[in-house]
Design a protein around this motif. Structure first.
Motif, short mmCIF file in Angstrom:
data_model
loop_
_atom_site.label_atom_id
_atom_site.label_comp_id
_atom_site.label_asym_id
_atom_site.label_seq_id
_atom_site.Cartn_x
_atom_site.Cartn_y
_atom_site.Cartn_z
N MET A 1 -57.23 8.38 -11.80
CA MET A 1 -55.88 8.08 -12.29
C MET A 1 -55.23 6.98 -11.51
O MET A 1 -54.60 6.08 -12.02
CB MET A 1 -55.02 9.35 -12.23
N ASP A 2 -55.45 7.03 -10.17
CA ASP A 2 -54.87 5.97 -9.35
C ASP A 2 -55.78 4.76 -9.28
O ASP A 2 -55.36 3.69 -8.89
CB ASP A 2 -54.63 6.48 -7.93
N LYS A 5 -55.05 1.28 -10.75
CA LYS A 5 -53.96 0.41 -10.28
C LYS A 5 -54.53 -0.96 -9.96
O LYS A 5 -55.60 -1.07 -9.37
CB LYS A 5 -53.34 1.01 -9.03
N LEU A 77 -28.71 -6.32 -8.06
CA LEU A 77 -28.90 -5.69 -9.37
C LEU A 77 -30.37 -5.45 -9.67
O LEU A 77 -30.72 -4.45 -10.29
CB LEU A 77 -28.30 -6.60 -10.47
N HIS A 86 -46.06 1.47 -8.49
CA HIS A 86 -45.81 2.21 -7.25
C HIS A 86 -44.39 2.75 -7.26
O HIS A 86 -43.51 2.16 -7.87
CB HIS A 86 -45.95 1.28 -6.03
N PRO A 87 -44.16 3.83 -6.56
CA PRO A 87 -42.77 4.29 -6.45
C PRO A 87 -42.01 3.47 -5.42
O PRO A 87 -41.41 4.00 -4.50
CB PRO A 87 -42.93 5.75 -6.02
N ARG A 140 -32.49 -5.69 -17.41
CA ARG A 140 -31.48 -5.24 -16.44
C ARG A 140 -30.34 -6.24 -16.36
O ARG A 140 -29.16 -5.87 -16.41
CB ARG A 140 -32.14 -5.08 -15.07
N GLN A 143 -28.11 -6.33 -19.36
CA GLN A 143 -27.19 -5.19 -19.44
C GLN A 143 -26.06 -5.28 -18.42
O GLN A 143 -24.97 -4.77 -18.64
CB GLN A 143 -27.96 -3.88 -19.18
N ALA A 144 -26.34 -5.92 -17.29
CA ALA A 144 -25.42 -5.81 -16.17
C ALA A 144 -24.57 -7.05 -15.94
O ALA A 144 -23.60 -6.99 -15.18
CB ALA A 144 -26.19 -5.47 -14.91
N LEU A 145 -24.93 -8.15 -16.53
CA LEU A 145 -24.11 -9.35 -16.31
C LEU A 145 -23.21 -9.58 -17.52
O LEU A 145 -23.58 -9.25 -18.65
CB LEU A 145 -25.02 -10.57 -16.10
N PRO A 146 -22.04 -10.17 -17.29
CA PRO A 146 -21.16 -10.47 -18.43
C PRO A 146 -21.82 -11.51 -19.34
O PRO A 146 -22.69 -12.27 -18.89
CB PRO A 146 -19.91 -11.02 -17.77
N MET A 186 -40.69 0.52 -23.96
CA MET A 186 -39.31 0.88 -23.58
C MET A 186 -39.33 2.06 -22.60
O MET A 186 -38.54 2.12 -21.68
CB MET A 186 -38.51 1.27 -24.83
N ARG A 190 -37.62 2.00 -19.07
CA ARG A 190 -36.57 2.94 -18.72
C ARG A 190 -36.88 3.58 -17.37
O ARG A 190 -36.01 3.76 -16.54
CB ARG A 190 -36.51 4.03 -19.81
N GLU A 197 -29.33 1.22 -8.86
CA GLU A 197 -28.05 1.79 -8.40
C GLU A 197 -26.92 1.22 -9.22
O GLU A 197 -26.83 0.04 -9.43
CB GLU A 197 -27.84 1.43 -6.92
N PHE B 301 -57.12 11.29 0.16
CA PHE B 301 -56.79 10.54 -1.04
C PHE B 301 -55.34 10.81 -1.47
O PHE B 301 -54.63 9.91 -1.90
CB PHE B 301 -57.75 10.98 -2.14
N LYS B 355 -49.03 -0.02 2.45
CA LYS B 355 -48.78 1.35 2.07
C LYS B 355 -49.75 2.27 2.81
O LYS B 355 -49.40 3.36 3.26
CB LYS B 355 -49.02 1.44 0.56
N THR B 991 -18.18 -4.84 -21.33
CA THR B 991 -18.63 -6.18 -20.96
C THR B 991 -17.50 -6.93 -20.26
O THR B 991 -17.74 -7.77 -19.41
CB THR B 991 -19.09 -6.99 -22.19
N LEU B 994 -17.57 -6.00 -16.69
CA LEU B 994 -18.69 -6.62 -15.96
C LEU B 994 -18.28 -7.94 -15.33
O LEU B 994 -18.91 -8.42 -14.41
CB LEU B 994 -19.86 -6.89 -16.91
N ASP B 995 -17.22 -8.55 -15.88
CA ASP B 995 -16.76 -9.83 -15.38
C ASP B 995 -15.51 -9.67 -14.54
O ASP B 995 -14.75 -10.61 -14.36
CB ASP B 995 -16.50 -10.78 -16.56
N TYR B 1003 -19.55 -3.40 -9.82
CA TYR B 1003 -20.61 -2.48 -9.44
C TYR B 1003 -20.48 -1.17 -10.21
O TYR B 1003 -21.43 -0.66 -10.80
CB TYR B 1003 -20.50 -2.25 -7.94
N VAL B 1006 -21.29 -1.76 -13.94
CA VAL B 1006 -22.72 -1.86 -14.24
C VAL B 1006 -23.32 -0.47 -14.38
O VAL B 1006 -24.03 -0.16 -15.32
CB VAL B 1006 -23.44 -2.66 -13.13
N ARG B 1007 -22.99 0.38 -13.43
CA ARG B 1007 -23.54 1.74 -13.46
C ARG B 1007 -23.07 2.48 -14.70
O ARG B 1007 -23.82 3.18 -15.37
CB ARG B 1007 -23.08 2.52 -12.23
N ARG B 1009 -21.98 1.24 -17.54
CA ARG B 1009 -22.51 0.73 -18.80
C ARG B 1009 -23.97 1.16 -18.97
O ARG B 1009 -24.40 1.54 -20.07
CB ARG B 1009 -22.40 -0.80 -18.81
N LEU B 1013 -25.40 3.08 -22.15
CA LEU B 1013 -26.48 2.51 -22.96
C LEU B 1013 -27.57 3.56 -23.18
O LEU B 1013 -28.21 3.60 -24.22
CB LEU B 1013 -27.07 1.28 -22.28
#
Lengths: 197, 1022
Positions: A1-2, A5, A77, A86-87, A140, A143-146, A186, A190, A197, B301, B355, B991, B994-995, B1003, B1006-1007, B1009, B1013
């Protein structure tokens, strides 16, 4: 499974070494270099919050100072997006880096459209997930910028064997839209964005 | 009708009545009214019935009767006969469960001999094999209970049966085949565990193992409201005990478990790893040594390619368990186990930091922790290569990765060999610690790294610092001189290094010093303190304020008990010389702040033995004298009100722990402060005192706060209250002096009135000539007095509140000052740093409930009747009260308050009110979303309106962000179908947020919205 990668053992940056906003602003805030340890010895609310004086809303004064959206903000952002393999965050894997983020102001005084250019660095040159990562960054930011920002996500030149092709894919609005119709994709996106954050 | 006939009649109608019949038979048996023989004879007919159901019921009757018969009624002979009888019934396949119940009842009434025990098992195996042929769980369960009892009480008998009968065990194992019911399985596992642990199982080992392992992994999920209360975890625990019960299972268990480790189910893997760990612990060193390397190859492993962090942790537990078990045996197998680990980890170090090098550090830390042998072998195996790689490393990042491994090994070493304050798991054996050989090299590279690496290599230096700290903690490792060098380096970082970034290194250095101070207090005092003192000038000639960080670090050290006294002493001396040398006010304030911080940190120590220290003589008295003096011993800084606040707090923290008796030495000087002036000429008694005397009221407030309630005040209490009330009304008082005096009012009322006197304590103010509650006389100073008094009273939940609150509430409709009064309600329950238990205030546990009950319902009622102009006052007062109210008090009433809270969001210009209303709305959403559901639309639109910049409303950033944060949790707390209709609108309007001009707001936007969504996506899935 791993085993499937593509890069099972990536290099990891320490969180202390990642760029952060506090780095620049904290230094200037206190000219004497103290950390403000003694600031809270006398509780603040007793004096500020005397409700009989006309309420001093302390934020009023600094409301005028506009904090513009800058590269660090864009970095914040997208650096917390998870890598699909990876996590770990894209920031700690150095897939997104502060110097590779550019905000280009409007071309003419009549236009209000700025452009955000993000160049991502895949962990290995043949990484087939580069497109997915690029797509994640793009989604991202959209969605997050104007809306006055145009988002441009590319693979950094010379860091990927097929960077041209991937860039074409990421730049093509219709192909991006089509990709976002894909349920499996998607789902992956997601999951990547769920750590933001 | 005979009892059995009655029983058969009742059986299908009511089990309870049938049981009563059986009980009745038992009673008659005891009394001798019924002969056992008769009873059995009566049964004969039914036992021979054609109908199997009747035979089963008859057996059930007999079993019940036997269970009801008291001890000693049946003779040994009777019991033996009954036993034979019941055993003979086993040939009949009907009524098996009842047979077993009957046998259990007989066993309870007299111990069997071993022959009988053997015979019962033999008979069960002969006639009911396999048990699973009986479909009813209720039939099988008593049989299993019977066998479990036999296993528990007749262990020797069954064992000899096994030893004497070659095929007994295999038949016995097969007897339980195919059992599926969780209640029965619990018993089967516990039965089979006896042969596993105690019998010589020889060739049957595999069958026995398979008999339980077939159930692995347990995927049982108890039905909702399961009456038996057996959880999957119970089954897992028993099964695990079985698997780990005997080393003879090892050849089957380890391959089978490792095979299951490839499962894709996380739960299965977790089970496997836990079972491996407990098996390793139980099987013992000889067996484990055969499988140690196979296990390592599989378990590593899970750590090197982490899927889930807790799985990696379980795998590490397994690896550590192997090392622990092997440490109990000879060195050969232990070495053989550790060799591949060392090899593998060394390989991962080559390309650190990755890692896998991090994983290697985890493995080493976990394993090295188990025993001195292991830690020594690992150190010898890892460190030479690590140091070599370190020397040849080409990047700092790689060096950091290597040091991370080193630090983990040192930490594990401390776990084994202990630190200076406590011995480790190995006991007192520090001399054979292999770390001794490497300490100089380790210390050198880390000292060097911390000292010479560029300041921007934060993470590298942090690792060096951590490593040095661990080295200096390790028991018996470094001598005081070497620890001293490390301290000096930390010191240099704290004091001299320029600030960089988030100052993580500086902070770590300070914390490191505190930690070393815990281990080696004297070395820190000797090495670090002089350097700190040298950095603190006696007077600050230059404008630099570089002493602040030094003072901060120094004050932090006071948190460590062993050096607390020295820190305070040095600060006190520094302060004295600074005053003598006429240092600047800023410096004096900084010194006082440091002193206060240090005292706060050491408050516990002060409380333990308040009178043993000389702080009262050395610190409090001189400070008070300087405060009130007017000659050159009075520093200029003491003219500043903020400084006096610090002075007051320093005195307070020292005095408050002392006994009432001791405090009496100073109570008389509460206002005079050793001036020599009569008290009546000073504030608050003399309204015409010189203005500079007003300031000392700030210090008096803190003194008054520190006194125990048994102490005697310097004047009559009523006189003090009225003097303070008059005093605070003067217009020329500065804000902080006025505030301090008002707090004296609260303190005096709260502490010094008896419960009886408290009821009337406000009378002198309410009555003529003062007339506090006369509307015509209302003005801001009087409103302040009102609330200050109430604050002292409400903390004691006095019944007087019931008459006082209505007066104050009635002022909410006052034309001129209604709004001011409304704002006053926010002060009532606001936490106060002087009105506390530590300051001997009387605080009733339910005072918040009491005030809530007296105020809130009245406000909501009055709101409905209020005129439109005064309505906002009620909303303001309400939010002021709710702001400090724990939500569980509000919860019950929130349904009625919700609409009022929503309306507060429409107020103009009342930003604090909005903020607190949003706070309550947020809590409501979290704790009681059902209330919100029907008002979702109005809540969402109001939150949106408050989150977007709007020229007219001028909502400040703080409120905008709070509204957005509240809006963020809406989709989580309300049902999708409630939220979904608003999604489009919210996402579109956001939106704009956001501006926003403010980063904090963006901040939050953003969270928010992102959350909204997702609503759609969740909806798609349904």
């Amino acid at each position: 499974m791993d085993l499937d990668k593509q890069n099972a053992n990536p290099t990891i940056l320490n969180p202390s070494d990642l760029p952060s906003r506090r780095r620049t602003s904290a230094v200037h805030r206190r000219d004497h270099g103290g950390s403000g340890l003694f600031d809270d010895l006398i509780p603040q609310y007793n004096y500020l919050n005397d409700p009989f004086e006309q309420p001093v809303s302390s934020s009023d004064s600094d409301d005028d100072a506009v904090e513009a959206i800058d590269e660090q903000e864009v970095y914040d952002l997208i650096s917390s997006i998870s890598d699909p393999e990876h996590p770990l965050s894209l920031g700690s894997l150095a897939v997104v880096n502060l110097p590779d983020i550019h905000i280009i102001p409007p071309a003419s005084p009549y236009s209000s459209i700025s452009t955000v250019l993000v160049e991502i660095t895949p962990t290995i040159t043949h990484c087939s997930l580069a497109t997915v990562i690029g797509l994640g960054v793009r989604v991202r930011l959209e969605q997050a910028l104007p809306p006055r920002f145009r988002v441009d996500v590319r693979i950094k030149k010379g860091t990927h064997s097929t960077d041209e092709a991937v860039n074409k894919q990421l730049g093509d609005k219709e192909r991006v839209a089509a990709a976002l119709e894909n349920g499996t994709l998607m789902g992956v996106l997601r999951k990547m964005l769920s750590t933001c954050e | 009708m005979s009892d059995i006939q009655q029983y058969l009649l009742d059986y299908d109608r009511s089990r309870r009545e049938a049981s009563a019949v059986a009980e009745n038979s038992a009673t008659r048996l005891r009394a001798g009214d019924l002969k056992l023989l008769t009873l059995i004879e009566e049964l004969g007919e039914y036992f021979n019935s054609e109908d199997g159901a009747i035979r089963a019921k008859t057996m059930s009757y007999l079993a019940e009767v036997l269970a009801f018969v008291p001890q000693k009624v049946l003779s040994l002979q009777q019991r033996n006969l009954l036993c034979d009888f019941v055993l003979a019934r086993l040939e009949d396949s009907e009524g098996l469960g009842s047979c077993a119940k009957g046998l259990i009842a007989l066993e309870e009434r007299g111990k069997w001999d071993s022959e009988r025990a053997k015979k019962i098992v033999e008979t069960l195996l002969a006639h009911t094999h396999p048990l699973n042929q009986f479909r009813q769980q209720s039939e099988r369960y008593p049989v299993l209970r019977l066998i479990d009892t036999l296993m528990a009480k007749y262990r020797e008998a069954l064992r000899s049966l096994h030893d004497a009968t070659p095929d007994f065990l295999s038949r016995f194992i097969a007897y339980f085949d195919g059992e599926k019911d969780p209640r029965n399985l619990m018993l089967v596992f516990s039965i089979l565990r006896v042969p596993m642990t105690e019998w010589n199982i020889g060739a049957d080992a595999q069958d026995l193992f398979d008999a339980v392992f077939n159930y692995f992994p347990i995927t049982f999920r108890p039905p909702p409201d399961d009456p038996y209360g057996i959880t999957a975890q119970d089954l897992k625990d028993r099964l695990r005990e079985c698997i780990s019960s005997t080393p003879e299972f090892a050849p089957y268990a380890f391959p089978a478990l490792l095979d299951k480790l490839d499962s894709t189910s996380m739960n299965t893997k977790r089970d496997v790893l836990q079972t491996i760990t407990s098996s390793v612990m139980e099987y013992g060193p000889r067996t484990v040594s055969l499988y140690s390397i196979t296990l390592w190859d599989a378990l590593k492993f899970e750590v090197l390619n982490v899927q889930e962090d807790d799985l990696a942790e379980e795998a590490l537990n397994g690896l550590a368990a192997i090392a622990r078990v092997l440490s109990q045996g000879t060195t050969g197998p232990l070495n053989a186990y550790l060799r591949p680990i060392i090899k593998e980890c060394n390989e991962h170090l080559e390309d650190a930091p990755t890692k896998q090098s991090q994983a290697a550090a985890r493995i080493l830390h976990k394993i090295a922790d188990v025993s001195p042998e292991v830690t020594n072998i690992l150190l010898a195996g890892m460190l030479p290569n690590l140091f070599l790689l370190f020397q040849t490393a080409d990047t700092i990042a790689k060096r950091r990765g290597l040091l991370e491994v080193l630090v983990q090994l040192i930490r594990a070493n401390i776990g084994v060999y202990g630190d200076w304050r406590s011995i480790g798991t190995a006991g007192e054996h520090s001399s054979n610690n292999a770390l001794l050989q490497f300490r100089d090299q380790a210390r050198e590279i880390m000292l060097n790294g911390l000292e010479t690496a560029p300041i921007k290599e934060v993470s590298f230096r942090l690792v060096c610092l951590d490593g040095l700290l661990q080295l200096s903690k390790a028991r018996g490792l470094l001598n005081d001189e070497d620890v001293g060098k490390i301290i000096q380096l930390f010191n240099a970082i704290v004091i001299h290094e320029e600030s960089y970034g988030k100052d993580e290194v500086k902070e770590a250095a300070i914390n490191g010093l505190v930690e070393v101070a815990r281990q080696k207090p004297q070395v820190v005092i000797d090495k670090a303190f002089p350097a700190f003192m040298a950095q603190l000038p006696d007077t600050d000639m230059v404008e630099s304020r570089g002493y602040i960080p030094v003072l901060e670090a120094f004050a932090k050290l006071a948190g460590e008990e062993k050096v607390f006294d020295t820190v305070i002493l040095r600060l006190k001396n520094k302060f004295a010389s600074a005053v003598k040398q006429n240092a600047s006010s800023a410096y004096i304030i900084a010194l006082l702040s440091a002193m206060l911080y240090a005292l706060t940190k050491g408050a516990n120590k002060l409380e333990q033995n308040p009178e043993s220290s000389s702080y009262f003589q050395d610190i409090v008295l001189p400070l008070l004298k300087r405060t009130s003096s007017s000659d050159e011993s009075h520093p200029r800084a003491f003219d500043d009100e903020a400084t006096l606040d610090l002075v007051g707090r320093i005195c307070n923290i020292i005095i408050r722990a002392q006994s009432a008796e001791h405090q009496e030495t100073i109570t008389a000087e509460l206002y005079t402060m050793f001036r020599g002036t009569p008290q009546s000429e000073l504030p608050p008694f003399n309204l015409n005192a010189p203005p500079e005397t007003n300031r000392t009221m700030i210090v008096s407030t803190h003194l008054l706060a520190s006194f125990r309630k048994e102490t005697k005040l310097p004047c009559e209490l009523d006189l003090l209250i009225s003097s303070l009330a008059n005093y605070t009304q003067q217009a020329n008082l500065s804000a902080s002096v006025r505030f301090a005096s008002l707090r004296q009012l609260s303190l005096a009322i709260n502490k010094f009135y008896s419960a009886q006197a408290l009821k009337t304590c406000m009378d002198p103010l309410v009555n003529s000539p003062f007339e506090l509650f006369v509307p015509e006389k209302l003005d801001p100073p009087r409103i302040r007095i009102m609330f200050a008094c109430l604050k002292g009273i409400l903390l004691r939940s006095s019944p007087a509140l019931a008459t006082l609150y209505p007066h104050v509430l009635s002022f909410l409709s006052h034309a001129q000052y209604g709004t001011t009064v409304a704002h006053g309600f926010a002060t009532l329950l606001q936490p106060d740093d002087l009105l506390t238990k530590q300051n001997h205030c009387q605080i009733s546990g339910l005072h918040k409930q009491k005030s809530f009950a007296l105020l809130v319902p009245n406000i909501t009622r009055a709101f409905r009747e209020a005129s439109p102009e005064t309505k906002p006052n009620y909303l303001i007062a309400l939010s002021g009260i709710l702001k400090w109210m724990p939500f569980d008090i509000v919860m019950e009433e929130v349904g009625q308050l919700f609409l009022l809270l929503l309306q507060s969001l429409d107020l103009k210009g009342e930003d604090l009110v909005k903020e607190s209303a949003i706070g309550t709305l947020t809590s409501t959403l979290v704790e009681k979303p059902t209330v919100v559901e029907e008002h979702a639309g109005s809540l969402i639109s109001r939150l949106l309106a408050n989150s977007i910049v709007n020229k007219e409303a001028g909502t400040p950033a703080k409120v905008r962000a709070a509204a957005l944060r509240c809006l963020t949790i809406v989709p989580d707390k309300l049902k999708v179908e409630v939220v979904l209709p608003y999604r489009r609108q919210v996402c579109k309007k956001l939106t704009a947020a956001l501006d926003d001009g403010k980063r904090e707001v963006r901040y939050a936007a953003v969270r928010c919205r992102a959350k909204w969504l997702e609503v759609d996506e969740a909806g798609d899935d349904d």
